[in-house]
Design a protein around this motif. Structure first.
Motif, PDB file in Angstrom:
ATOM      1  N   MET A 248       0.822  -1.193   0.000  1.00  0.00           N
ATOM      2  CA  MET A 248       0.000   0.000   0.000  1.00  0.00           C
ATOM      3  C   MET A 248       0.864   1.255   0.000  1.00  0.00           C
ATOM      4  SD  MET A 248      -3.071   1.284   0.300  1.00  0.00           S
ATOM      5  CE  MET A 248      -3.886   2.723   0.902  1.00  0.00           C
ATOM      6  N   SER A 249       1.851   1.304   0.886  1.00  0.00           N
ATOM      7  CA  SER A 249       2.682   2.506   0.947  1.00  0.00           C
ATOM      8  C   SER A 249       3.548   2.661  -0.301  1.00  0.00           C
ATOM      9  CB  SER A 249       3.535   2.510   2.202  1.00  0.00           C
ATOM     10  OG  SER A 249       4.486   1.487   2.148  1.00  0.00           O
ATOM     11  N   SER A 250       3.940   1.551  -0.933  1.00  0.00           N
ATOM     12  CA  SER A 250       4.740   1.667  -2.158  1.00  0.00           C
ATOM     13  C   SER A 250       3.906   2.252  -3.290  1.00  0.00           C
ATOM     14  CB  SER A 250       5.311   0.316  -2.548  1.00  0.00           C
ATOM     15  OG  SER A 250       4.277  -0.588  -2.845  1.00  0.00           O
ATOM     16  N   THR A 251       2.620   1.963  -3.325  1.00  0.00           N
ATOM     17  CA  THR A 251       1.742   2.544  -4.335  1.00  0.00           C
ATOM     18  C   THR A 251       1.598   4.040  -4.118  1.00  0.00           C
ATOM     19  OG1 THR A 251       0.502   0.480  -4.473  1.00  0.00           O
ATOM     20  CG2 THR A 251      -0.553   2.432  -5.364  1.00  0.00           C
ATOM     21  N   ILE A 252       1.491   4.440  -2.873  1.00  0.00           N
ATOM     22  CA  ILE A 252       1.382   5.866  -2.560  1.00  0.00           C
ATOM     23  C   ILE A 252       2.669   6.586  -2.961  1.00  0.00           C
ATOM     24  CG2 ILE A 252       1.181   7.542  -0.682  1.00  0.00           C
ATOM     25  CD1 ILE A 252      -0.694   5.483   0.677  1.00  0.00           C
ATOM     26  N   TRP A 253       3.818   5.984  -2.658  1.00  0.00           N
ATOM     27  CA  TRP A 253       5.096   6.578  -3.048  1.00  0.00           C
ATOM     28  C   TRP A 253       5.221   6.660  -4.561  1.00  0.00           C
ATOM     29  CZ3 TRP A 253       7.752   9.833  -0.578  1.00  0.00           C
ATOM     30  CH2 TRP A 253       7.848   9.775   0.801  1.00  0.00           C
ATOM     31  N   LEU A 254       4.758   5.625  -5.276  1.00  0.00           N
ATOM     32  CA  LEU A 254       4.803   5.643  -6.733  1.00  0.00           C
ATOM     33  C   LEU A 254       3.989   6.817  -7.271  1.00  0.00           C
ATOM     34  CD1 LEU A 254       5.512   4.239  -9.460  1.00  0.00           C
ATOM     35  CD2 LEU A 254       3.320   3.094  -9.239  1.00  0.00           C
ATOM     36  N   LEU A 255       2.819   7.043  -6.709  1.00  0.00           N
ATOM     37  CA  LEU A 255       1.980   8.152  -7.159  1.00  0.00           C
ATOM     38  C   LEU A 255       2.619   9.509  -6.840  1.00  0.00           C
ATOM     39  CD1 LEU A 255      -1.533   6.817  -6.156  1.00  0.00           C
ATOM     40  CD2 LEU A 255      -0.562   6.961  -8.447  1.00  0.00           C
ATOM     41  N   ILE A 256       3.206   9.619  -5.666  1.00  0.00           N
ATOM     42  CA  ILE A 256       3.848  10.886  -5.292  1.00  0.00           C
ATOM     43  C   ILE A 256       5.060  11.153  -6.178  1.00  0.00           C
ATOM     44  CG2 ILE A 256       5.145  12.049  -3.460  1.00  0.00           C
ATOM     45  CD1 ILE A 256       3.255  10.626  -1.462  1.00  0.00           C
ATOM     46  N   ILE A 257       5.909  10.154  -6.339  1.00  0.00           N
ATOM     47  CA  ILE A 257       7.100  10.316  -7.186  1.00  0.00           C
ATOM     48  C   ILE A 257       6.683  10.583  -8.630  1.00  0.00           C
ATOM     49  CG2 ILE A 257       9.085   9.095  -8.177  1.00  0.00           C
ATOM     50  CD1 ILE A 257       9.425   7.765  -5.434  1.00  0.00           C
ATOM     51  N   GLY A 258       5.670   9.869  -9.109  1.00  0.00           N
ATOM     52  CA  GLY A 258       5.179  10.084 -10.465  1.00  0.00           C
ATOM     53  C   GLY A 258       4.629  11.488 -10.661  1.00  0.00           C
ATOM     54  N   ALA A 259       3.906  11.986  -9.660  1.00  0.00           N
ATOM     55  CA  ALA A 259       3.352  13.334  -9.754  1.00  0.00           C
ATOM     56  C   ALA A 259       4.461  14.373  -9.811  1.00  0.00           C
ATOM     57  CB  ALA A 259       2.429  13.608  -8.573  1.00  0.00           C
ATOM     58  N   VAL A 260       5.455  14.225  -8.968  1.00  0.00           N
ATOM     59  CA  VAL A 260       6.579  15.172  -8.966  1.00  0.00           C
ATOM     60  C   VAL A 260       7.355  15.087 -10.270  1.00  0.00           C
ATOM     61  CG1 VAL A 260       8.780  15.726  -7.846  1.00  0.00           C
ATOM     62  CG2 VAL A 260       6.762  15.232  -6.458  1.00  0.00           C
ATOM     63  N   ALA A 261       7.628  13.872 -10.723  1.00  0.00           N
ATOM     64  CA  ALA A 261       8.379  13.695 -11.973  1.00  0.00           C
ATOM     65  C   ALA A 261       7.591  14.224 -13.159  1.00  0.00           C
ATOM     66  CB  ALA A 261       8.722  12.223 -12.178  1.00  0.00           C
ATOM     67  N   GLY A 262       6.297  13.998 -13.186  1.00  0.00           N
ATOM     68  CA  GLY A 262       5.465  14.514 -14.275  1.00  0.00           C
ATOM     69  C   GLY A 262       5.446  16.030 -14.304  1.00  0.00           C
ATOM     70  N   TRP A 263       5.334  16.635 -13.130  1.00  0.00           N
ATOM     71  CA  TRP A 263       5.343  18.088 -13.062  1.00  0.00           C
ATOM     72  C   TRP A 263       6.699  18.635 -13.519  1.00  0.00           C
ATOM     73  CZ3 TRP A 263       8.251  21.470 -10.037  1.00  0.00           C
ATOM     74  CH2 TRP A 263       7.874  22.795 -10.131  1.00  0.00           C
ATOM     75  N   LEU A 264       7.786  18.029 -13.033  1.00  0.00           N
ATOM     76  CA  LEU A 264       9.122  18.463 -13.440  1.00  0.00           C
ATOM     77  C   LEU A 264       9.322  18.311 -14.946  1.00  0.00           C
ATOM     78  CD1 LEU A 264      11.385  17.011 -10.609  1.00  0.00           C
ATOM     79  CD2 LEU A 264      11.006  19.418 -11.132  1.00  0.00           C
ATOM     80  N   ALA A 265       8.872  17.200 -15.499  1.00  0.00           N
ATOM     81  CA  ALA A 265       9.016  16.975 -16.941  1.00  0.00           C
ATOM     82  C   ALA A 265       8.209  17.996 -17.726  1.00  0.00           C
ATOM     83  CB  ALA A 265       8.577  15.558 -17.302  1.00  0.00           C
ATOM     84  N   GLY A 266       7.009  18.310 -17.241  1.00  0.00           N
ATOM     85  CA  GLY A 266       6.190  19.315 -17.907  1.00  0.00           C
ATOM     86  C   GLY A 266       6.850  20.683 -17.899  1.00  0.00           C
ATOM     87  N   GLN A 267       7.547  21.015 -16.822  1.00  0.00           N
ATOM     88  CA  GLN A 267       8.259  22.287 -16.740  1.00  0.00           C
ATOM     89  C   GLN A 267       9.533  22.269 -17.589  1.00  0.00           C
ATOM     90  OE1 GLN A 267       6.938  24.971 -15.085  1.00  0.00           O
ATOM     91  NE2 GLN A 267       5.231  23.553 -14.904  1.00  0.00           N
TER      92      GLN A 267
ATOM     93  N   ILE B 277      -0.386  11.597 -14.322  1.00  0.00           N
ATOM     94  CA  ILE B 277      -0.520  10.356 -15.099  1.00  0.00           C
ATOM     95  C   ILE B 277       0.728  10.124 -15.937  1.00  0.00           C
ATOM     96  CG2 ILE B 277      -1.817   9.242 -16.966  1.00  0.00           C
ATOM     97  CD1 ILE B 277      -4.314  10.729 -15.820  1.00  0.00           C
ATOM     98  N   VAL B 278       1.208  11.187 -16.586  1.00  0.00           N
ATOM     99  CA  VAL B 278       2.430  11.080 -17.393  1.00  0.00           C
ATOM    100  C   VAL B 278       3.607  10.681 -16.517  1.00  0.00           C
ATOM    101  CG1 VAL B 278       4.097  12.448 -18.719  1.00  0.00           C
ATOM    102  CG2 VAL B 278       1.676  12.617 -19.228  1.00  0.00           C
ATOM    103  N   GLY B 279       3.673  11.233 -15.319  1.00  0.00           N
ATOM    104  CA  GLY B 279       4.764  10.891 -14.407  1.00  0.00           C
ATOM    105  C   GLY B 279       4.731   9.451 -13.961  1.00  0.00           C
ATOM    106  N   VAL B 280       3.540   8.928 -13.660  1.00  0.00           N
ATOM    107  CA  VAL B 280       3.426   7.533 -13.228  1.00  0.00           C
ATOM    108  C   VAL B 280       3.781   6.594 -14.378  1.00  0.00           C
ATOM    109  CG1 VAL B 280       1.809   5.768 -12.442  1.00  0.00           C
ATOM    110  CG2 VAL B 280       1.773   8.027 -11.394  1.00  0.00           C
ATOM    111  N   VAL B 281       3.264   6.868 -15.567  1.00  0.00           N
ATOM    112  CA  VAL B 281       3.611   6.046 -16.730  1.00  0.00           C
ATOM    113  C   VAL B 281       5.095   6.216 -17.055  1.00  0.00           C
ATOM    114  CG1 VAL B 281       3.173   5.670 -19.189  1.00  0.00           C
ATOM    115  CG2 VAL B 281       1.267   6.095 -17.639  1.00  0.00           C
ATOM    116  N   GLY B 282       5.588   7.436 -16.918  1.00  0.00           N
ATOM    117  CA  GLY B 282       7.003   7.701 -17.149  1.00  0.00           C
ATOM    118  C   GLY B 282       7.901   6.967 -16.172  1.00  0.00           C
TER     119      GLY B 282
END
Length: 87
Positions: free
Chosen positions: A1-20, A34-39
């Protein structure tokens, strides 16, 4: 459960950074997440394929960022929607 939450948080940050990083703007917070999680999956797979292991929070964030930048670049290449901030 916590690994899924971390995946979503890391994906969100990475997606935002990539968008910038790619042409200076993102698609919006939800699409960037979504792009961050898939990324994250793309980046982890590609880095593992070339023999680079990612460990820990920083390693996963870097792999997610790399994958998200690749995915955002591909999406923008085929969407026909150029960057809004062209001068």
């Amino acid at each position: 459960m916590s690994s899924t939450i971390w995946l979503l948080i890391i994906g969100a940050v990475a997606g935002w950074l990539a968008g910038q990083f790619v042409r200076g703007h993102g698609f919006g917070i939800w699409v960037d997440m979504i792009v961050g999680v898939v990324g994250a999956f793309i980046g982890s797979y590609l880095l593992a394929a070339i023999g680079i292991g990612t460990y820990g929070l920083i390693g996963e964030l870097i792999a997610s960022f790399v994958g998200a930048v690749i995915l955002v670049s591909i999406i923008r290449m085929f969407s026909g929607n150029p960057a809004r901030d062209k001068t």
